[in-house]
Write an enzyme that holds these catalytic residues in place. Structure first.
Site, PDB file in Angstrom:
ATOM      1  N   ASP A 102       0.935  -1.343  -0.014  1.00 31.68           N
ATOM      2  CA  ASP A 102      -0.185  -0.179   0.011  1.00 31.68           C
ATOM      3  C   ASP A 102       0.900   1.225  -0.230  1.00 31.68           C
ATOM      4  O   ASP A 102       2.031   1.181   0.271  1.00 31.68           O
ATOM      5  CB  ASP A 102      -0.861  -0.260   1.336  1.00 31.68           C
ATOM      6  CG  ASP A 102      -1.969   0.935   0.482  1.00 31.68           C
ATOM      7  OD1 ASP A 102      -2.094   1.552  -0.174  1.00 31.68           O
ATOM      8  OD2 ASP A 102      -2.892   0.646   1.791  1.00 31.68           O
ATOM      9  N   ASP A 137      -3.474   7.044  -3.639  1.00 34.18           N
ATOM     10  CA  ASP A 137      -4.877   7.966  -3.468  1.00 34.18           C
ATOM     11  C   ASP A 137      -5.842   8.462  -2.766  1.00 34.18           C
ATOM     12  O   ASP A 137      -4.711   9.067  -1.015  1.00 34.18           O
ATOM     13  CB  ASP A 137      -5.946   6.725  -3.302  1.00 34.18           C
ATOM     14  CG  ASP A 137      -6.055   5.697  -2.708  1.00 34.18           C
ATOM     15  OD1 ASP A 137      -4.915   5.328  -2.366  1.00 34.18           O
ATOM     16  OD2 ASP A 137      -6.782   5.378  -1.994  1.00 34.18           O
ATOM     17  N   GLY A 210     -11.807   3.422   0.963  1.00 39.47           N
ATOM     18  CA  GLY A 210     -12.615   4.225   2.248  1.00 39.47           C
ATOM     19  C   GLY A 210     -14.037   3.513   2.659  1.00 39.47           C
ATOM     20  O   GLY A 210     -14.850   4.779   2.577  1.00 39.47           O
TER      21      GLY A 210
HETATM   22  N1  GUN Z   1      -6.529   0.842   2.895  1.00 38.98           N
HETATM   23  C1  GUN Z   1      -7.690   0.661   3.585  1.00 38.98           C
HETATM   24  N2  GUN Z   1      -8.448   1.532   3.027  1.00 38.98           N
HETATM   25  C2  GUN Z   1      -7.471   2.607   1.794  1.00 38.98           C
HETATM   26  C3  GUN Z   1      -8.059   2.884   0.519  1.00 38.98           C
HETATM   27  O1  GUN Z   1      -9.573   3.950   0.809  1.00 38.98           O
HETATM   28  N3  GUN Z   1      -6.827   3.212  -0.247  1.00 38.98           N
HETATM   29  C4  GUN Z   1      -5.677   3.205   0.419  1.00 38.98           C
HETATM   30  N4  GUN Z   1      -4.650   3.079  -0.751  1.00 38.98           N
HETATM   31  N5  GUN Z   1      -5.497   2.234   1.050  1.00 38.98           N
HETATM   32  C5  GUN Z   1      -6.439   2.159   1.633  1.00 38.98           C
END
Ligand code: GUN
Length: 715
Positions: A102, A137, A210
């Site tokens: 992430d 994002d 989100g």
């Molecule tokens: N991890 C949990 N929710 C999100 C999200 O909306 N975007 C990202 N990049 N990681 C997340």
């Protein structure tokens, strides 16, 4: 045991193949440099600073083929960053499988601003050799105003191109969908993210973002709406990932609406908090005397013994239990997709929590506004579901909401027509409807003497069977799902079904015909051959109409003079026309398997036929009976498919939109010459998008088996 995954072939990198499906639920294969990831799968969240369970153990002991970690956390810590850059992420974590990272978006949601740029974080993920990275994002929280969410959606879309450019096809990239609680913004975000490209590169996976705050407060109804509305505009050839979703209780419903990947730290967070996960909820071990769930990890210990362990030991044990339960529920879901029962599993799990039940009822009843993206998506899920399946159908209060049953009923109501001629040779409208009640399937045994007598008494009788899921013509008495309902006809179901009677009769064109209810009587059974032959012919015509979209007029023409070969138990096995095999009734689900002669006859009739409408560039017979769906293949594939090979994705030029997964279709060339026939394995959207896997399981190639063709195949 140290095992290593086999990298995919370079030309397959990033592709996604669907190997089995049930409506939107699918078993897929995502091709990566660290193995082919089979989906649905969960990626456990690994915090490189706190390894509750070592990544090597996730791979070796728990069978996780992929994990997710946070590139921003690594980037922030100098030591970790240096090691990751020098050794690579797989070495740093000691994990041989697929590593997804992430980007720091979640940290910015939790802690406020972060100090890394859009391009920088993607480049870093490339530098440390992840398999699937994530762009930065903008997290759209559910409590934001519409204007704020619009901004998050817009900014995320604007960052897509530079992120894809920074990735430069060195890694696969996640393109998250935002939009908060606004269905239109979710759909818009999905569309923009799906269409984003840099050069030839687009995103490989689309996570739904989100949604963590929704799950934290058990707002599952809004969660499912967010998934459905986002997926209304996501391409079928990319996996959909549900960010932060890791409670096993949620898997069946999410998978039923199309989720392919999940990630979560729930196994570790709940363990730290002294909580056990189960398929039906969460259990605090605080005052527990006996285990309400099971795993190999907790068996052999009592809750009291676990409570008395040191905190790290207890957390580790509970985390291992949570991982085992997670894997078990995912395996159960995958098996349910294989056996066509994922929807019933979601239905059963919906009783685990009132919030989950609310979510389930919203999916099945919440179609009040058909214009909403979630309703549009649900309708497409119904259309993509094979209506006919051999498995039995457990009766429940929600049975009428199962997508394949809705699909089967709507095909019946749209395509079935009362017979145009009767067993005594007369024509004209029906004089009466007989609704047969009681008597268990097979109805050809339990009800036939009574039905035959009624038909002898008045040939212009339409016989319908009253089933737990509504009326079905006697000619379709062996068709699933009507003949496969398991469970007795409770009063509640009977009342619910009775409510549909009038409307169904009206739609079937029988609204003005007098109705008589009959029950099977014990009677001497004397076979009347002209009546049973006529019923058998009705059965062929009606199945061709309902399942293949062949108009009953054409169905009657092409089945004129057919000969039927029967089994020892007198069931029709093969149907011949002019001594050529025309079709076979399928004994396991009541559907039909076309044979080459049948495919040719239907194809010819469509060419000559009464074309009355046009969809795209194709002439169709009419909207109710558009004709058997056709798949047009690329000239390169013609010799292979014409010789009986399956149609592979990537070789399809176009496909009729009324294709039904699991039902017969024709394969043609660009000039509409018949090349083969088979069973479609995908929807028309998928056929136009997918690049890997079987699109049509071919039953017979239609090209002459001459030397020229064989030479083409051998070369
Ligand atoms: N991890 C949990 N929710 C999100 C999200 O909306 N975007 C990202 N990049 N990681 C997340």
């Amino acid at each position: 045991m140290k095992t290593s995954p086999v990298p995919c072939r370079p030309q397959d990198l990033g592709k996604f193949e669907i190997v089995q499906r049930d409506g939107a639920a699918r078993l897929g294969r995502l091709f990566t440099n660290h193995g082919i990831l089979e989906t649905p799968a969960l990626l456990p969240v690994v915090n490189p600073n706190i390894l509750t369970i070592e990544p090597r153990s996730l791979w070796e002991d728990f069978g996780f083929k992929a994990l997710i970690t946070n590139s921003y956390v690594i980037w922030k810590h100098e030591k970790l960053r240096d090691r990751a850059v020098n050794e690579g992420i797989h070495e740093l974590l000691d994990f041989p499988g697929v590593v997804m990272t992430d980007s720091g978006t979640f940290q910015s949601y939790v802690y406020g601003d972060i100090d890394v740029s859009v391009e920088e974080i993607v480049k870093f993920q490339c530098d440390i050799g992840v398999d699937i990275g994530t762009m930065l994002d903008v997290f759209g929280r559910p409590d934001m105003t519409r204007e704020e969410i619009e901004e998050a959606v817009q900014l995320t879309a604007e960052r897509a191109k530079p992120s894809l450019k920074a990735a430069d096809s060195r890694i696969m990239l996640n393109g998250p969908v935002q939009g908060g609680l606004h269905q239109d913004l979710r759909a818009q975000s999905a569309k923009m993210m799906a269409q984003s490209t840099s050069g030839h590169n687009g995103f490989s996976v689309h996570p739904i973002g989100g949604i963590v705050p929704l799950m934290e407060s058990q707002r599952y109804r809004e969660l499912i709406q967010a998934i459905l509305s986002s997926s209304s505009n996501l391409p079928a050839n990319r996996p959909m990932h549900i960010f932060g979703c890791g409670h096993p209780m949620l898997f069946p419903m999410c998978i039923a609406v199309g989720a392919d990947l999940f990630d979560s730290a729930a196994y570790a967070l709940f363990a730290k908090d002294g909580r056990l996960l189960s398929e039906e909820g969460t259990h605090r071990i605080e005052s527990m005397k006996e285990w309400p769930t099971h795993s190999t990890h907790i068996s052999g210990h009592t809750p009291e013994q676990v409570r008395s362990m040191s905190k790290p030991d207890r957390t580790r044990l509970l985390a291992m239990h949570n991982l085992e339960v997670t894997q078990r529920e995912l395996a159960r879901c995958r098996e349910a997709v294989r056996s066509g029962s994922i929807w019933s599993l979601a239905e059963r799990r919906s009783h685990s929590s009132p919030y989950l039940r609310e979510a389930f009822l919203e999916i099945i009843n919440g179609q009040s506004d058909p214009e909403q993206p979630s309703s549009i998506r649900m309708q497409s899920i119904i259309r993509s579901t094979d209506p006919v399946r051999p498995s039995s159908e457990p009766l429940s209060d929600d049975i009428l909401s199962r997508p394949h049953i809705i699909h089967a009923k709507s095909l019946l109501l749209q395509r079935w027509r009362p017979p145009g001629s009767w067993h005594d040779g007369s024509t004209g409208p029906p004089s009466r409807v007989i609704v047969m009640k009681d008597g268990n399937p097979p109805w050809r045994t339990s009800q036939w003497p009574t039905v035959q007598r009624a038909l002898a008494e008045d040939p212009r009788t339409v016989v319908l069977i009253d089933t737990q899921i509504g009326l079905v013509p006697f000619s379709l008495e062996d068709l699933s799902p009507w003949c496969r309902i398991e469970g007795s006809f409770g009063q509640k179901t009977e009342d619910a079904v009775a409510g549909h009677y009038a409307a169904d009769l009206e739609t079937m064109g029988l609204g003005a015909v007098p109705v008589l209810v009959m029950r099977p009587e014990d009677a001497e059974h004397e076979q009347n051959k002209s009546i049973s032959d006529w019923m058998e012919r009705c059965s062929l015509v009606d199945k061709l109409a309902v399942l293949c979209g062949v108009s009953p007029t054409i169905g009657c023409e092409i089945t004129n003079g057919v000969r039927i070969r029967r089994s020892n138990t007198n069931r029709p096995v093969n149907v011949y026309r002019d001594e050529a095999h025309f079709l076979s009734p399928r004994l396991n689900d009541g559907g039909i398997s076309l044979a080459l002669e049948g495919a040719r006859a239907i194809h010819n009739s469509m060419k000559l036929g009464e074309a009355s409408d046009v969809v795209g560039e194709r002439k169709i017979m009419n909207r109710d009976h558009p004709g058997i769906p056709r798949v047009t293949i690329h000239p390169d594939a013609v010799p292979y498919v014409g010789a009986g090979r399956n149609v592979m994705h990537g070789f399809i030029l176009k496909a009729d939109p009324w294709i039904i997964v699991g039902q017969p279709c024709l394969v043609v060339d660009s000039d509409d010459n018949l090349i083969a026939h088979g069973i479609s394995n995908a929807t028309s959207d998928e056929m136009e998008l997918m690049l890997k896997g079987v699109a049509v399981k071919v039953r017979d190639g239609a090209l002459p088996k001459d030397g020229a063709n064989n030479a083409a195949i051998d070369s």
